[in-house]
Design an enzyme around this catalytic site. Structure first.
Site, PDB file in Angstrom:
ATOM      1  N   LEU A  66       0.810  -1.220   0.000  1.00 54.03           N
ATOM      2  CA  LEU A  66       0.000   0.000   0.000  1.00 54.03           C
ATOM      3  C   LEU A  66       0.843   1.269   0.000  1.00 54.03           C
ATOM      4  O   LEU A  66       0.379   2.320  -0.445  1.00 54.03           O
ATOM      5  CB  LEU A  66      -0.957   0.023   1.191  1.00 54.03           C
ATOM      6  CG  LEU A  66      -2.264  -0.734   1.017  1.00 54.03           C
ATOM      7  CD1 LEU A  66      -3.097  -0.669   2.294  1.00 54.03           C
ATOM      8  CD2 LEU A  66      -3.063  -0.229  -0.169  1.00 54.03           C
ATOM      9  N   GLU A  67       2.058   1.192   0.470  1.00 55.91           N
ATOM     10  CA  GLU A  67       2.922   2.371   0.511  1.00 55.91           C
ATOM     11  C   GLU A  67       3.643   2.630  -0.817  1.00 55.91           C
ATOM     12  O   GLU A  67       4.194   3.709  -1.032  1.00 55.91           O
ATOM     13  CB  GLU A  67       3.961   2.237   1.634  1.00 55.91           C
ATOM     14  CG  GLU A  67       3.382   2.302   3.031  1.00 55.91           C
ATOM     15  CD  GLU A  67       2.692   1.019   3.463  1.00 55.91           C
ATOM     16  OE1 GLU A  67       1.613   1.131   4.085  1.00 55.91           O
ATOM     17  OE2 GLU A  67       3.195  -0.091   3.171  1.00 55.91           O
ATOM     18  N   CYS A  94       4.522  -8.184  -2.822  1.00 56.93           N
ATOM     19  CA  CYS A  94       3.727  -9.406  -2.835  1.00 56.93           C
ATOM     20  C   CYS A  94       2.618  -9.312  -1.796  1.00 56.93           C
ATOM     21  O   CYS A  94       2.858  -8.902  -0.657  1.00 56.93           O
ATOM     22  CB  CYS A  94       4.621 -10.606  -2.540  1.00 56.93           C
ATOM     23  SG  CYS A  94       3.727 -12.170  -2.549  1.00 56.93           S
ATOM     24  N   THR A 100      -8.718 -12.780   6.123  1.00 51.88           N
ATOM     25  CA  THR A 100      -9.575 -11.599   6.240  1.00 51.88           C
ATOM     26  C   THR A 100      -9.672 -10.888   4.893  1.00 51.88           C
ATOM     27  O   THR A 100      -9.022 -11.266   3.923  1.00 51.88           O
ATOM     28  CB  THR A 100      -9.001 -10.615   7.280  1.00 51.88           C
ATOM     29  OG1 THR A 100      -7.774 -10.071   6.771  1.00 51.88           O
ATOM     30  CG2 THR A 100      -8.750 -11.300   8.618  1.00 51.88           C
ATOM     31  N   HIS A 102      -8.453  -8.092   4.184  1.00 56.34           N
ATOM     32  CA  HIS A 102      -7.317  -7.187   4.011  1.00 56.34           C
ATOM     33  C   HIS A 102      -6.645  -7.372   2.645  1.00 56.34           C
ATOM     34  O   HIS A 102      -6.241  -6.404   2.003  1.00 56.34           O
ATOM     35  CB  HIS A 102      -6.312  -7.404   5.146  1.00 56.34           C
ATOM     36  CG  HIS A 102      -5.169  -6.449   5.145  1.00 56.34           C
ATOM     37  ND1 HIS A 102      -5.323  -5.111   5.413  1.00 56.34           N
ATOM     38  CD2 HIS A 102      -3.845  -6.643   4.901  1.00 56.34           C
ATOM     39  CE1 HIS A 102      -4.150  -4.514   5.334  1.00 56.34           C
ATOM     40  NE2 HIS A 102      -3.235  -5.422   5.024  1.00 56.34           N
TER      41      HIS A 102
END
EC number: 2.5.1.78
Length: 173
Positions: A66-67, A94, A100, A102
């Site tokens: 995400l960064e 990766c 979940t 996520h």
């Protein structure tokens, strides 16, 4: 009948000929090292592809996938302001599905943000963020000796740069 152009007939400013003359090109590589073994393979493949055309890789590391888009945007801007802009970018990381939701957020949002960045900024960008179900799938895709997705992402970025140069949107260095 449509005929295919032979390589010998390709104009000097074709993407193929430009790809062959990318020496000195600066490629930004941003990697997420959440899984070190996978990150090592992805980076090795990307470096090999970049160096094969005589280009230079500059590597930065972030915690997770995400960064990566934000880091690319920040570093591209910093490069422009410093007078040493990057010509292309490669995202490496990766995401392995867990129990979940996520995974869906990280996989979808990182890909969307990279595409948005690439299109909005006309940035030649190769997405080498693996989105897989298992560690075995990730290793098979990352290994240079197997599917070499890191190398593929770098080649995609370089090919887009060649197209950009062939369209006279960016001069060769």
């Amino acid at each position: 009948m449509v005929s295919q152009r032979r390589d010998a007939d390709a104009p000097k400013d074709s993407p193929k000929s430009i790809l062959e003359s990318l020496a000195g090109t600066r490629v930004l590589v941003v990697e997420a090292r959440y899984y070190d073994d996978i990150a090592d393979e992805l980076l090795a493949g990307a470096r090999a592809a970049i160096e094969a055309v005589g280009a230079e890789a500059r590597v930065f590391t972030v915690p997770g996938a995400l960064e990566i888009p934000a880091a690319i945007a920040i570093l591209m801007d910093a490069g422009r302001k410093a007078g040493g802009p990057y010509d292309a970018a490669v995202a490496l990381g990766c995401v392995i599905r867990g129990e979940t939701g996520h995974y869906d957020i990280v996989a979808g949002e990182s890909a969307r943000a990279l595409m948005d960045l690439s299109v909005a900024e006309h940035l030649p960008l190769g997405n080498g963020i693996l989105t897989v179900e298992t560690m075995e799938q990730a290793l098979a895709r990352a290994r240079v000796s197997d599917m070499n997705k890191g190398g593929g992402a770098a080649e995609a970025a370089l090919s887009l740069l060649a197209i950009k140069r062939a369209a006279n949107l960016e001069p060769a260095r």
